[in-house]
Design a protein around this motif. Structure first.
Motif, PDB file in Angstrom:
ATOM      1  N   GLY A 490       0.814  -1.204   0.000  1.00 60.65           N
ATOM      2  CA  GLY A 490       0.000   0.000   0.000  1.00 60.65           C
ATOM      3  C   GLY A 490       0.850   1.257   0.000  1.00 60.65           C
ATOM      4  N   LEU A 491       0.292   2.338  -0.521  1.00 55.19           N
ATOM      5  CA  LEU A 491       0.943   3.644  -0.538  1.00 55.19           C
ATOM      6  C   LEU A 491      -0.042   4.693  -0.037  1.00 55.19           C
ATOM      7  CD1 LEU A 491       2.532   3.553  -4.125  1.00 55.19           C
ATOM      8  CD2 LEU A 491       3.662   2.958  -1.984  1.00 55.19           C
ATOM      9  N   ALA A 492       0.492   5.804   0.420  1.00 53.05           N
ATOM     10  CA  ALA A 492      -0.349   6.936   0.838  1.00 53.05           C
ATOM     11  C   ALA A 492       0.240   8.203   0.242  1.00 53.05           C
ATOM     12  CB  ALA A 492      -0.420   7.043   2.352  1.00 53.05           C
ATOM     13  N   LEU A 493      -0.603   9.015  -0.410  1.00 54.16           N
ATOM     14  CA  LEU A 493      -0.181  10.282  -0.996  1.00 54.16           C
ATOM     15  C   LEU A 493      -0.778  11.423  -0.174  1.00 54.16           C
ATOM     16  CD1 LEU A 493       1.352  11.606  -3.359  1.00 54.16           C
ATOM     17  CD2 LEU A 493      -0.809  11.730  -4.567  1.00 54.16           C
ATOM     18  N   ILE A 585      -5.396  13.256   2.069  1.00 55.16           N
ATOM     19  CA  ILE A 585      -4.723  11.961   1.938  1.00 55.16           C
ATOM     20  C   ILE A 585      -5.532  11.068   1.008  1.00 55.16           C
ATOM     21  CG2 ILE A 585      -3.752   9.976   3.165  1.00 55.16           C
ATOM     22  CD1 ILE A 585      -3.884  11.669   5.739  1.00 55.16           C
ATOM     23  N   SER A 586      -4.853  10.469   0.031  1.00 55.36           N
ATOM     24  CA  SER A 586      -5.454   9.424  -0.796  1.00 55.36           C
ATOM     25  C   SER A 586      -4.606   8.158  -0.650  1.00 55.36           C
ATOM     26  CB  SER A 586      -5.532   9.855  -2.265  1.00 55.36           C
ATOM     27  OG  SER A 586      -4.243  10.128  -2.782  1.00 55.36           O
ATOM     28  N   MET A 587      -5.274   7.007  -0.629  1.00 53.83           N
ATOM     29  CA  MET A 587      -4.608   5.724  -0.376  1.00 53.83           C
ATOM     30  C   MET A 587      -4.585   4.901  -1.666  1.00 53.83           C
ATOM     31  SD  MET A 587      -3.897   6.008   2.865  1.00 53.83           S
ATOM     32  CE  MET A 587      -3.367   4.325   3.205  1.00 53.83           C
ATOM     33  N   TYR A 588      -3.429   4.308  -1.933  1.00 51.19           N
ATOM     34  CA  TYR A 588      -3.309   3.360  -3.043  1.00 51.19           C
ATOM     35  C   TYR A 588      -3.403   1.948  -2.486  1.00 51.19           C
ATOM     36  CZ  TYR A 588      -1.182   0.435  -6.636  1.00 51.19           C
ATOM     37  OH  TYR A 588      -0.948  -0.552  -7.561  1.00 51.19           O
ATOM     38  N   PRO A 589      -4.191   1.050  -3.118  1.00 48.11           N
ATOM     39  CA  PRO A 589      -4.901   1.247  -4.400  1.00 48.11           C
ATOM     40  C   PRO A 589      -6.357   1.669  -4.239  1.00 48.11           C
ATOM     41  CG  PRO A 589      -4.872  -1.056  -3.833  1.00 48.11           C
ATOM     42  CD  PRO A 589      -4.163  -0.364  -2.706  1.00 48.11           C
ATOM     43  N   ARG A 590      -6.801   1.919  -3.024  1.00 43.02           N
ATOM     44  CA  ARG A 590      -8.224   2.169  -2.791  1.00 43.02           C
ATOM     45  C   ARG A 590      -8.730   3.412  -3.512  1.00 43.02           C
ATOM     46  NH1 ARG A 590      -9.544   4.002   3.103  1.00 43.02           N
ATOM     47  NH2 ARG A 590      -8.786   5.954   2.163  1.00 43.02           N
ATOM     48  N   HIS A 601      -7.411  13.253  -6.023  1.00 42.49           N
ATOM     49  CA  HIS A 601      -8.229  12.901  -4.863  1.00 42.49           C
ATOM     50  C   HIS A 601      -7.643  13.457  -3.570  1.00 42.49           C
ATOM     51  CE1 HIS A 601     -10.347   9.301  -7.020  1.00 42.49           C
ATOM     52  NE2 HIS A 601     -10.750  10.492  -7.449  1.00 42.49           N
ATOM     53  N   SER A 602      -6.320  13.446  -3.440  1.00 48.05           N
ATOM     54  CA  SER A 602      -5.726  14.042  -2.229  1.00 48.05           C
ATOM     55  C   SER A 602      -5.949  15.546  -2.205  1.00 48.05           C
ATOM     56  CB  SER A 602      -4.235  13.708  -2.163  1.00 48.05           C
ATOM     57  OG  SER A 602      -3.549  14.235  -3.276  1.00 48.05           O
ATOM     58  N   ASP A 603      -5.938  16.167  -3.380  1.00 54.94           N
ATOM     59  CA  ASP A 603      -6.215  17.610  -3.480  1.00 54.94           C
ATOM     60  C   ASP A 603      -7.651  17.904  -3.045  1.00 54.94           C
ATOM     61  OD1 ASP A 603      -5.941  20.274  -4.052  1.00 54.94           O
ATOM     62  OD2 ASP A 603      -6.163  20.055  -6.201  1.00 54.94           O
ATOM     63  N   ILE A 604      -8.590  17.087  -3.507  1.00 53.59           N
ATOM     64  CA  ILE A 604      -9.990  17.264  -3.117  1.00 53.59           C
ATOM     65  C   ILE A 604     -10.145  17.121  -1.614  1.00 53.59           C
ATOM     66  CG2 ILE A 604     -12.281  16.213  -3.271  1.00 53.59           C
ATOM     67  CD1 ILE A 604     -11.642  15.555  -6.193  1.00 53.59           C
ATOM     68  N   ALA A 605      -9.498  16.102  -1.031  1.00 44.14           N
ATOM     69  CA  ALA A 605      -9.593  15.884   0.413  1.00 44.14           C
ATOM     70  C   ALA A 605      -9.005  17.059   1.186  1.00 44.14           C
ATOM     71  CB  ALA A 605      -8.874  14.590   0.792  1.00 44.14           C
TER      72      ALA A 605
END
Length: 897
Positions: A490-493, A585-590, A601-605
């Motif tokens: 998993g990754l987190a951006l 925060i956006s999570m890969y791969p979710r 998505h992280s920008d939107i959050a």
């Protein structure tokens, strides 16, 4: 007999030795010339490679820079065509755009060629209709970006590059142009003079010839001027990319007569050509020096060979002289080899019993070669390769020598180990098998590799913070995502935005802002692992990629740590500056399978969290995207509603509490959508407030109210004043007095018929600015109301300073009348306070006869609410004005009801 034999032998030697000396000298000269030609060809090839590499890097820089200009002009086109707000450029400048010194002028030009808005006031009103850029946009429907040079004397700003784009009406008719003038040096200062070398030129040209700007290594820059050096023949770079030697004859060469190696690249996105020209003479200077050295060496050796031939002719009689001459030859050869810049080695193979090569021994070298290894020739000669290689190269060096013995030749560029014993960081080595050994040449190419690394850093490293650039970060993401996919990791951006940075940058200057960004980058790096990726996304935004990331808990822990660290103020120039951090925060791969989706998505959050309160982190939720899309659609509809005149006014009467006489009415905006019907204010007013559209809607309400009063007056109706609501943002941004004065003058409405309602919250802030704005409104002669009193934070002293005329009590206090004793006491206190300050009191939200009776008993001046009348359209309000008395003073019921 033996004497004759010896004589014949000596005679033979007399002829053979000179002939052999001549042959050897000829061979030496041939080898010297071949080597000089090879060095010349290598230098020529290297110059071509350098010119090509510089041109490619310059083209990428030009494409990125022009791409930014493209986006800016497209944003200006979209914003202007949607709103056509004359204050658009000023608003964008307040938001931080066009502050860079490269932006010399940004302007909006109408369809007749007249400048209507500009960042340079001196341009406003100028006629640009004769400019070729204006004519082209007017005659062609294309909205593509046009790039060209500015006419001489344009805006008196020096040498400029013009970026223009066509403006269209809704019917795709020509409506003018967006014009942006940028300093030409912004596009030619990419490569430093030291990198270009003496006589170097970097230039930007338009494929259609409408632009030519260049900058030389001495710093001189020219735009479409007669002083330029660049060849006038554009066919030289007609192909999309290439490199060639251009002579200096002036016709198809450079104006100063120099020959240069010209490299060019056509931009992949724009009709531009990036050109870099390196001095041919400077590029060949090393090879010329090498030729001189080789020539001197060949002369010396030839002289020695001829001398050896002379000595050989009397070899039989002068053996001692022959040995002496041979020593002279050896000394001359050593002198010749030591004069070179390259390292030379002779390495003999040391074989094991089975015939395999076990090692190599240095049997000869020059001092330059020994210097590279931090040794002297005396200490290096006789050393084995394994001794030299110990703890430096490992088995790789011995394997390379063995491979060269097998193949007969090996050549490569090699990064030398980081060791303080070595005096070379990058070397080009050539190994040639000679008998049972190798002849090795080692050339120092450290400086050229440093230039290549510098170019790579310019493309991939942010100059200010030292972090990866947005381009480099996004280019690396696919490989990281592929690795995570393969490892099922998993990754987190994390999308990080600095709160209040714009305020610091605007109030303390760009120097403090830049230092703050550098400090923020350092603090951010100190909170992360070495494996995590960090990049400056742009402005005050950063991206952090946590990999691997075991889930939301780990990502939340890192985000919380960053928020906490950034809550501590930064010390810049002995002054503390408080900026927080908002994180999405956006999570890969979710939340996404590719870099673009994860970043979006992280920008939107991040923005969703920031709207709820700065200095916090938030994970992406698909509902956030839906909400943003809904808000965007509603905002677009509101823009269309303003343009299509879908907003209309309803009016709610305000009457005397005792007599029921109509004293005034409040104008209330409604949205009549052709598909959605009558949209309630509660659905669109909050969005209008958050997007800034409330200012345009507020101006629209003022215009419509004044126009309606004028229409009623023409119809012979006896008028009563209309009160107009002014939103907090509309009031605090200023301009209400100017717009109201203009509307009143245009419709010939006296000040006695206009009242302005301002909420308590709008009056919280800088008292001096508020008092000045209120004084400007009061100078028009209109009455001022405090709207929704009781919901804000007005103090008695503040009300006294503001000198308002009417106090409108919020409906929440009216609802309490009759429900509790405290409600009546509170209302009585408000009425007493207002009367003591000389203000009339209006009760909002009156809905029952009981409330009206209590208000009469409390000496409330006026009432407004559903009990008297709901908000009605203009024709119904006209009937009420004709009726005048809307309440029965004795019964306290609506007249006619």
């Amino acid at each position: 007999m033996s004497i004759h034999v010896a004589s014949r032998t000596n005679r033979f030697l007399v002829f053979i030795w000179p002939a052999l000396a001549v042959l050897l000298a000829a061979a030496l000269w041939a080898a010297t010339i071949v080597r000089a030609d090879a060095e010349h060809a290598r230098a020529e090839s290297q110059a071509r490679k350098d010119a090509s590499a510089y041109a490619e890097a310059y083209e990428q820089y030009i494409t990125r820079s022009v791409g930014q200009m493209d986006q800016v002009t497209m944003q200006l086109k979209f914003s202007w065509e949607k709103g056509r707000d004359a204050g658009l450029l000023d608003e964008l400048r307040r938001d931080g755009m066009f502050t860079d010194g490269a932006f010399r002028a940004v302007a909006i030009v109408d369809r007749s060629g007249i400048v209507r808005a500009s960042t340079r006031p001196a341009l406003i009103g100028s006629d640009l209709s004769a400019g070729p850029y204006f004519v082209q946009h007017r005659n062609h429907i294309s909205t593509a970006l046009r790039i060209g040079g500015a006419p001489a004397g344009f805006a008196e700003q020096g040498e400029l590059v013009l970026f223009t784009r066509r403006l269209d009406t809704r019917d795709d008719e020509f409506d003018g142009i967006v014009l942006m003038a940028v300093d030409a040096r912004y596009f030619t200062s990419f490569v430093s003079p030291a990198t270009l070398g003496s006589g170097g030129v970097v230039a930007l040209a338009h494929r259609e010839g409408r632009l030519r700007t260049e900058q030389r290594s001495d710093g001189a820059a020219f735009l479409d001027a007669g002083k330029r050096l660049l060849p006038a023949d554009d066919s030289l770079w007609s192909s999309e990319r290439g490199v060639r030697l251009v002579g200096g004859d002036g016709a198809v060469g450079f104006a100063d007569g120099q020959a240069r190696v010209l490299g060019w690249r056509h931009s992949s996105a724009y009709p531009l050509v990036a050109l870099v020209a390196l001095s041919h003479g400077a590029a060949l200077a090393p090879s010329a020096a090498a030729w001189a050295d080789g020539r001197d060496r060949a002369i010396a050796i030839s002289a020695c060979l001829l001398l050896l031939g002379a000595v050989g002719s009397v070899l039989a009689r002068r053996a001692v002289l022959r040995e002496r001459e041979q020593e002279q030859v050896q000394r001359a050869y050593r002198t010749a080899t030591e004069s070179g810049n390259d390292g030379f080695y002779m390495a003999a193979a040391v074989r094991a019993r089975d015939g395999s090569i076990a090692d190599f021994r240095i049997v000869d070298c020059n001092e330059r070669g020994a210097f590279f290894y931090g040794m002297t020739r005396a200490t290096l000669v006789g050393s084995s390769l394994s001794q030299i290689d110990s703890a430096l190269f490992g088995e790789a060096l011995l394997d390379t020598y063995r491979k060269a013995m097998d193949t007969g030749f090996h050549e490569d560029d090699r990064r030398m180990p980081l060791d303080n014993r070595l005096n070379i960081s990058w070397g080009r080595r050539r190994l040639v098998r000679v008998g049972n050994g190798l002849a090795v040449t080692l050339q120092d190419i450290s400086e050229r590799k440093a230039h290549e690394n510098q170019l790579e850093r310019l493309a991939n490293e942010d100059v200010l913070t030292g972090l990866a650039t947005r381009h480099a970060f996004l280019n690396a993401m696919p490989d990281i995502l592929a690795q995570a996919r393969a490892n099922e990791a998993g990754l987190a951006l994390l999308f990080i935005d600095l709160d209040e940075f714009k305020h610091v940058n605007d109030s303390h200057g760009h120097a403090v802002g830049d230092q703050l960004l550098k400090s923020a980058a350092g603090r951010l790096l100190s909170l992360l692992r070495p494996s995590d990726q960090v990049a400056r996304f742009g402005g005050d935004e950063f991206l952090v990629l946590l990999h691997p990331c075991e889930g939301e808990r780990q990502a939340a822990s890192v985000a919380a740590r960053i928020v906490e660290a950034f809550a501590v103020p930064f010390l810049i120039a002995d002054e503390l500056h408080a900026v927080g951090a908002s994180i999405g925060i956006s999570m890969y791969p979710r939340d996404g399978q590719d870099a673009e989706t994860l970043v979006r998505h992280s920008d939107i959050a991040m923005y969703a969290g920031k709207n709820e309160g700065k200095g916090q982190y938030r994970f992406f939720d698909p509902a956030l995207s839906n909400n943003l899309n809904s808000r965007a659609r509603l905002k677009q509809r509101m823009l269309e509603a303003i343009e299509r005149d879908q907003f209309l006014l309803y009016y709610q009467p305000r009457v005397d509490a005792r007599s029921g006489e109509l004293l005034s009415m409040e104008a209330l905006v409604r949205w009549q959508h052709p598909e959605l019907g009558l949209v309630p204010p509660g659905e669109f007013i909050p969005l209008a407030e958050s997007t800034g559209l409330i200012r345009r809607i507020g101006d629209l309400v003022i215009d419509k109210a004044c126009a309606q009063l004028a229409a009623w007056r023409e119809a012979g109706i006896v008028l009563v004043p209309v009160s107009i609501n002014v939103s907090p943002k509309q009031f605090l941004r200023g301009g209400v007095q100017r717009h109201l004065s203009s509307a009143m003058a245009r419709h010939r409405i006296p000040a006695s018929l206009i009242e302005v309602e301002i909420t308590e919250s709008a009056m919280m802030g800088d008292h001096e600015e508020i008092l000045a704005e209120l004084a400007a409104l009061r100078a028009l002669g209109v009455k001022l109301h405090v709207d929704d009193f009781g919901t804000g934070y007005s103090s008695l002293s503040q009300l006294q300073r503001l000198r308002m005329d009417v106090l409108k009590v919020d409906r929440a206090f009216t609802m309490e009348l009759g429900n509790s004793k405290e409600g009546k006491v509170f209302f009585q206190a408000i009425v007493s306070m207002a009367h003591a300050l000389g203000m009339s009191v209006v009760a909002e939200g009156v809905e029952t006869a009981e409330q009206l009776d209590i208000l009469r008993a409390l000496d409330c001046n006026e009432v407004q609410g559903y009990y008297i009348a709901r908000p009605v359209p203009a024709p119904d309000m006209q009937a009420m004005m004709a009726q005048r008395f809307l309440l029965s003073s004795s019964a306290g019921v609506p007249a006619g009801g």
